[in-house]
Enzyme design. Structure first.
Site, PDB file in Angstrom:
ATOM      1  N   THR A 122      45.875  54.004 -91.113  1.00  0.00           N
ATOM      2  CA  THR A 122      45.292  52.964 -90.269  1.00  0.00           C
ATOM      3  C   THR A 122      45.608  51.572 -90.802  1.00  0.00           C
ATOM      4  O   THR A 122      45.929  50.663 -90.036  1.00  0.00           O
ATOM      5  CB  THR A 122      43.761  53.159 -90.167  1.00  0.00           C
ATOM      6  OG1 THR A 122      43.511  54.468 -89.641  1.00  0.00           O
ATOM      7  CG2 THR A 122      43.127  52.120 -89.273  1.00  0.00           C
ATOM      8  N   GLU A 123      45.529  51.410 -92.109  1.00  0.00           N
ATOM      9  CA  GLU A 123      45.718  50.089 -92.712  1.00  0.00           C
ATOM     10  C   GLU A 123      47.172  49.617 -92.663  1.00  0.00           C
ATOM     11  O   GLU A 123      47.426  48.450 -92.378  1.00  0.00           O
ATOM     12  CB  GLU A 123      45.245  50.092 -94.175  1.00  0.00           C
ATOM     13  CG  GLU A 123      43.752  50.134 -94.343  1.00  0.00           C
ATOM     14  CD  GLU A 123      43.061  48.827 -93.987  1.00  0.00           C
ATOM     15  OE1 GLU A 123      43.731  47.785 -93.815  1.00  0.00           O
ATOM     16  OE2 GLU A 123      41.827  48.847 -93.868  1.00  0.00           O
TER      17      GLU A 123
END
Length: 153
Positions: A49-50
């Site tokens: 996600t990051e």
């Protein structure tokens, strides 16, 4: 009927192939070294996600690396926990990200709040936590469900 079964199995295999490509276990050995009490598949979901597994990803605010660690947060974590991890290396970034997420989980007492604070910072305005933070939680937990589906044995 045989054609239908063959087509179904082929489509299923293609879908699984795509999912394994989209949800890899890249850097998993480092995650296992530093995840402590965290589920390593959760950490993989945070990395996905990051940074989408881009080692040198830099956010507009200056967060860096796979787990998007802010330089000030890295400095604070190293000081607080008497470590010397370099947030600019793959291993150091994962070590600091895991250390921070473990800290937030212990401090906040639940995963959703810990993830919100990981994304927004613990001192962000409530509106940001409610908006961006909740979206972030949905993304991470959605990835986490898929990681568990693919890799939990």
């Amino acid at each position: 009927m045989r054609v239908f079964i063959t087509a179904f199995l082929t489509a299923t295999l293609v879908l699984l192939f795509i999912l394994y490509k989209l949800f890899p276990l890249k850097y998993y050995s480092y995650v296992l070294l530093y995840c402590d009490d965290l589920d390593p598949l959760l950490v993989m979901s945070v990395i996905r996600t990051e940074s989408s597994f881009r080692e040198n990803a830099v956010s507009p605010l200056g967060a860096y690396g796979l787990m998007q660690v802010m330089p000030q947060t890295a400095e604070w974590l190293n000081s607080r926990f008497k470590k010397n991890y370099d947030y600019r290396t793959v291993e150091g970034n994962i070590a600091l990200g895991c250390l921070y997420l473990n800290y937030l989980l212990e401090k906040d007492g639940n995963l959703e709040d810990a993830l919100i604070h990981y994304n927004t910072g613990p001192y962000a305005q409530q509106e940001i936590k409610d908006d961006a933070g909740k979206r972030y939680v949905r993304k991470v937990l959605g990835s986490y469900r898929i990681y568990k589906l693919l890799y939990r044995r």
